[in-house]
Design a protein around this motif. Structure first.
Motif, PDB file in Angstrom:
ATOM      1  N   ILE A  84       6.321  -2.205   1.466  1.00  0.00           N
ATOM      2  CA  ILE A  84       6.173  -1.718   0.099  1.00  0.00           C
ATOM      3  C   ILE A  84       7.344  -2.223  -0.738  1.00  0.00           C
ATOM      4  CG2 ILE A  84       5.861   0.325  -1.352  1.00  0.00           C
ATOM      5  CD1 ILE A  84       5.207   1.836   1.319  1.00  0.00           C
TER       6      ILE A  84
ATOM      7  N   LEU B 297       0.839  -1.201   0.000  1.00  0.00           N
ATOM      8  CA  LEU B 297       0.000   0.000   0.000  1.00  0.00           C
ATOM      9  C   LEU B 297       0.867   1.243   0.000  1.00  0.00           C
ATOM     10  CD1 LEU B 297      -2.667  -1.075   2.636  1.00  0.00           C
ATOM     11  CD2 LEU B 297      -2.850  -1.135   0.148  1.00  0.00           C
ATOM     12  N   GLN B 298       0.421   2.244  -0.728  1.00  0.00           N
ATOM     13  CA  GLN B 298       1.163   3.491  -0.842  1.00  0.00           C
ATOM     14  C   GLN B 298       0.696   4.531   0.172  1.00  0.00           C
ATOM     15  OE1 GLN B 298       1.503   4.480  -4.962  1.00  0.00           O
ATOM     16  NE2 GLN B 298       2.730   6.289  -4.580  1.00  0.00           N
ATOM     17  N   GLU B 299      -0.344   4.231   0.917  1.00  0.00           N
ATOM     18  CA  GLU B 299      -0.842   5.139   1.958  1.00  0.00           C
ATOM     19  C   GLU B 299      -1.619   4.349   2.993  1.00  0.00           C
ATOM     20  OE1 GLU B 299      -4.878   6.576  -0.392  1.00  0.00           O
ATOM     21  OE2 GLU B 299      -3.202   7.941  -0.185  1.00  0.00           O
ATOM     22  N   GLY B 300      -1.833   4.962   4.151  1.00  0.00           N
ATOM     23  CA  GLY B 300      -2.585   4.305   5.201  1.00  0.00           C
ATOM     24  C   GLY B 300      -2.824   5.228   6.373  1.00  0.00           C
TER      25      GLY B 300
END
Length: 195
Positions: free
Chosen positions: A82, A58-61
């Motif tokens: 990542i 995931l590139q964001e959270g």
């Protein structure tokens, strides 16, 4: 037959990126300290240049809200995993953060912005990312004191770029703690030495 034809372009795309240099980021957002009060959470994201591609992860959270008993260190232990591939070094990955405070009524207000570059050396790295928040005009500070809330950035790219940031009035806030393991692969094939 049509299933085989659809799988071929994906297979070719994977093979193309397998020949590129790779970075694997494995770690966690450990927590935060130095903020005026507890009940903190953190939104995070990864910013990349155009020569980079996310292969997995995931590139964001966003972390959960932690309500520390002693009020000093909010513990998140939020995982980051990542896998990236790159065609060039420009636009090396950066992690950016928004630390949020949850008040008694469940409202969230901004406590700080911050960013840090992903380390360029393989190994385990303990990082402390300093944060800041815009303080706004006297009128905005006055309203914020009585009604809650803080001024926020209109464009979140100002967190990790220098564009327009020199015009901001800011206040230093706390630190976000990270523990990142960096694995580099195939950089030597492209003449890049890492040690």
């Amino acid at each position: 037959m049509s299933g085989l034809l659809q799988a071929t372009p994906i297979f070719m795309n994977i093979k193309l990126w397998e020949r590129m240099a790779e970075v694997h980021i494995i770690g966690e957002l450990v927590g935060a300290n130095g903020f005026p009060s507890g009940s903190l959470s953190c939104k995070w994201g990864l910013t990349l240049g155009s020569a980079w591609k996310v292969l997995e992860g995931l590139q964001e959270g966003q972390t959960q809200v932690d309500h520390p008993q002693d009020g000093s260190f909010a513990k998140w232990s939020h995982p980051i995993n990542i896998h990236l591939a790159c065609k060039g070094l420009q636009g090396w990955p950066k992690l950016h953060f928004q630390v949020l405070h949850e008040d008694f009524f469940g409202r969230q207000e901004l406590y700080g912005y911050g960013f840090c570059h992903v380390p360029t050396v393989p190994g385990i790295h303990n990082l402390e990312c300093v944060t800041w928040k815009p303080i706004g005009t006297f009128k905005e500070q006055f309203i914020g004191f009585f009604l809650g809330g803080n001024p926020e950035l209109k464009d979140e790219t100002s967190i990790y770029t220098t564009q327009d940031r020199q015009n901001l009035r800011t206040e230093a806030m706390g630190n976000v703690s990270l523990r990142l393991g960096i694995i580099l692969r195939n950089f030597d094939k492209f003449g890049v030495e890492v040690s």
